[in-house]
Scaffold this motif. Structure first.
Motif, PDB file in Angstrom:
ATOM      1  N   VAL A 150       5.151  12.392  11.267  1.00  0.00           N
ATOM      2  CA  VAL A 150       5.119  11.427  11.377  1.00  0.00           C
ATOM      3  C   VAL A 150       5.523  11.301   9.789  1.00  0.00           C
ATOM      4  CG1 VAL A 150       3.017  10.075  10.064  1.00  0.00           C
ATOM      5  CG2 VAL A 150       2.825  11.767  11.738  1.00  0.00           C
ATOM      6  N   LYS A 151       5.661  12.829   9.049  1.00  0.00           N
ATOM      7  CA  LYS A 151       7.037  12.451   7.554  1.00  0.00           C
ATOM      8  C   LYS A 151       8.391  11.659   8.194  1.00  0.00           C
ATOM      9  CE  LYS A 151       4.480  15.478   5.115  1.00  0.00           C
ATOM     10  NZ  LYS A 151       4.589  17.354   4.015  1.00  0.00           N
ATOM     11  N   ILE A 152       8.857  12.624   9.063  1.00  0.00           N
ATOM     12  CA  ILE A 152      10.684  12.073   9.373  1.00  0.00           C
ATOM     13  C   ILE A 152      10.250  10.929  10.182  1.00  0.00           C
ATOM     14  CG2 ILE A 152      12.215  13.251  11.629  1.00  0.00           C
ATOM     15  CD1 ILE A 152      11.032  15.604  10.572  1.00  0.00           C
ATOM     16  N   ASP A 188       0.133   2.822  14.791  1.00  0.00           N
ATOM     17  CA  ASP A 188      -1.270   2.980  14.831  1.00  0.00           C
ATOM     18  C   ASP A 188      -2.180   4.017  14.277  1.00  0.00           C
ATOM     19  OD1 ASP A 188      -1.141   1.409  16.751  1.00  0.00           O
ATOM     20  OD2 ASP A 188      -1.011   2.528  19.085  1.00  0.00           O
ATOM     21  N   LEU A 189      -1.094   5.148  13.904  1.00  0.00           N
ATOM     22  CA  LEU A 189      -1.433   6.595  13.322  1.00  0.00           C
ATOM     23  C   LEU A 189      -1.584   5.940  11.810  1.00  0.00           C
ATOM     24  CD1 LEU A 189      -2.382   9.308  13.794  1.00  0.00           C
ATOM     25  CD2 LEU A 189       0.271   9.995  12.390  1.00  0.00           C
ATOM     26  N   LEU A 190      -0.464   5.419  10.944  1.00  0.00           N
ATOM     27  CA  LEU A 190      -0.598   4.773   9.903  1.00  0.00           C
ATOM     28  C   LEU A 190      -1.540   3.885   9.367  1.00  0.00           C
ATOM     29  CD1 LEU A 190       3.277   6.003   9.029  1.00  0.00           C
ATOM     30  CD2 LEU A 190       1.025   7.074   8.291  1.00  0.00           C
ATOM     31  N   GLY A 191      -1.905   3.170  10.326  1.00  0.00           N
ATOM     32  CA  GLY A 191      -2.466   1.757  10.394  1.00  0.00           C
ATOM     33  C   GLY A 191      -1.743   0.368  10.020  1.00  0.00           C
ATOM     34  N   VAL A 192      -0.517   0.426   9.849  1.00  0.00           N
ATOM     35  CA  VAL A 192       0.265  -0.608   9.459  1.00  0.00           C
ATOM     36  C   VAL A 192       1.074  -1.185  11.304  1.00  0.00           C
ATOM     37  CG1 VAL A 192       2.821  -0.453   8.424  1.00  0.00           C
ATOM     38  CG2 VAL A 192       1.012   0.525   7.906  1.00  0.00           C
ATOM     39  N   ARG A 197       1.219  -1.514   0.236  1.00  0.00           N
ATOM     40  CA  ARG A 197       0.255  -0.190  -0.054  1.00  0.00           C
ATOM     41  C   ARG A 197       1.073   1.663  -0.161  1.00  0.00           C
ATOM     42  NH1 ARG A 197      -3.524   2.007   5.124  1.00  0.00           N
ATOM     43  NH2 ARG A 197      -1.105   2.066   5.588  1.00  0.00           N
ATOM     44  N   LYS A 198       0.676   2.207  -1.177  1.00  0.00           N
ATOM     45  CA  LYS A 198       0.992   3.455  -0.964  1.00  0.00           C
ATOM     46  C   LYS A 198       0.506   3.785   0.043  1.00  0.00           C
ATOM     47  CE  LYS A 198       2.148   6.768  -4.184  1.00  0.00           C
ATOM     48  NZ  LYS A 198       4.107   7.163  -3.455  1.00  0.00           N
ATOM     49  N   ILE A 199       1.435   4.738   0.592  1.00  0.00           N
ATOM     50  CA  ILE A 199       1.099   5.750   2.113  1.00  0.00           C
ATOM     51  C   ILE A 199       1.197   7.009   1.741  1.00  0.00           C
ATOM     52  CG2 ILE A 199       1.208   6.376   4.134  1.00  0.00           C
ATOM     53  CD1 ILE A 199       2.310   3.550   4.742  1.00  0.00           C
ATOM     54  N   ASP A 200       0.321   8.332   1.599  1.00  0.00           N
ATOM     55  CA  ASP A 200       0.684   8.861   1.081  1.00  0.00           C
ATOM     56  C   ASP A 200       0.596  10.013   1.997  1.00  0.00           C
ATOM     57  OD1 ASP A 200       0.516  12.075   0.197  1.00  0.00           O
ATOM     58  OD2 ASP A 200      -2.034  12.126  -0.257  1.00  0.00           O
ATOM     59  N   PHE A 201       2.268  10.643   2.386  1.00  0.00           N
ATOM     60  CA  PHE A 201       2.173  11.436   3.668  1.00  0.00           C
ATOM     61  C   PHE A 201       2.189  13.110   3.475  1.00  0.00           C
ATOM     62  CE2 PHE A 201       5.154   7.291   3.492  1.00  0.00           C
ATOM     63  CZ  PHE A 201       4.989   7.097   4.933  1.00  0.00           C
ATOM     64  N   SER A 202       1.965  13.415   2.604  1.00  0.00           N
ATOM     65  CA  SER A 202       1.697  14.424   2.279  1.00  0.00           C
ATOM     66  C   SER A 202       0.580  15.143   2.912  1.00  0.00           C
ATOM     67  CB  SER A 202       1.317  15.211   0.374  1.00  0.00           C
ATOM     68  OG  SER A 202      -0.075  14.274  -0.017  1.00  0.00           O
ATOM     69  N   LYS A 203      -0.553  14.423   3.640  1.00  0.00           N
ATOM     70  CA  LYS A 203      -1.518  15.171   4.340  1.00  0.00           C
ATOM     71  C   LYS A 203      -1.372  14.783   5.990  1.00  0.00           C
ATOM     72  CE  LYS A 203      -3.004  10.182   4.756  1.00  0.00           C
ATOM     73  NZ  LYS A 203      -5.154   9.087   4.057  1.00  0.00           N
ATOM     74  N   TYR A 204      -0.355  14.284   5.985  1.00  0.00           N
ATOM     75  CA  TYR A 204       0.109  14.385   7.719  1.00  0.00           C
ATOM     76  C   TYR A 204       1.451  15.421   7.614  1.00  0.00           C
ATOM     77  CZ  TYR A 204      -1.522   8.966   7.494  1.00  0.00           C
ATOM     78  OH  TYR A 204      -2.550   8.096   7.330  1.00  0.00           O
ATOM     79  N   PRO A 205       1.374  15.477   9.798  1.00  0.00           N
ATOM     80  CA  PRO A 205       2.890  16.440   9.646  1.00  0.00           C
ATOM     81  C   PRO A 205       3.779  15.869   9.951  1.00  0.00           C
ATOM     82  CG  PRO A 205       1.309  15.697  11.981  1.00  0.00           C
ATOM     83  CD  PRO A 205       0.958  14.937  10.394  1.00  0.00           C
TER      84      PRO A 205
END
Length: 101
Positions: A14-16, A88-92, A3-11
């Motif tokens: 989370v990206k770091i 938990d935040l990403l569902g992974v 699954r590709k995760i779209d990190f643009s919607k996270y602060p």
């Protein structure tokens, strides 16, 4: 296929965190309807005077990352609490096999 995760919607934090364990580079894999990720690294290096410091130091104070300094560089790593928070935040489900984390 993962699954590709779209990190643009996270602060930024989370990206770091995702970059620290390589989740921004490799996709989680799926088994029985659930997503899993096996980190291949656990480290993020930034100069002492980096613009990342505000986000990183906040994660350290929350217990999500550990840090040490060597020379002019700060070396960050995700803690077990941080791995659980990110998963938990990403569902992974993030599988941690290295006991040093």
């Amino acid at each position: 296929m993962g699954r590709k995760i779209d990190f643009s919607k996270y602060p930024r934090e989370v990206k770091i965190a995702a970059h620290t364990i390589g989740l921004d580079y490799k996709r989680p894999y799926q088994r029985h309807g659930r997503f899993f990720f096996r980190p291949y690294r656990n480290g993020f290096c930034a100069p002492v005077d980096s613009g990342f410091r505000n986000a990183l130091d906040g994660m350290v104070s929350d217990g999500y990352m550990g840090v040490y300094q060597r020379g002019g560089m700060m070396y960050y790593h995700m803690t077990r609490v941080g791995i659980k928070w990110l998963g938990d935040l990403l569902g992974v489900t993030i599988l941690m096999e290295d006991t040093r984390w």
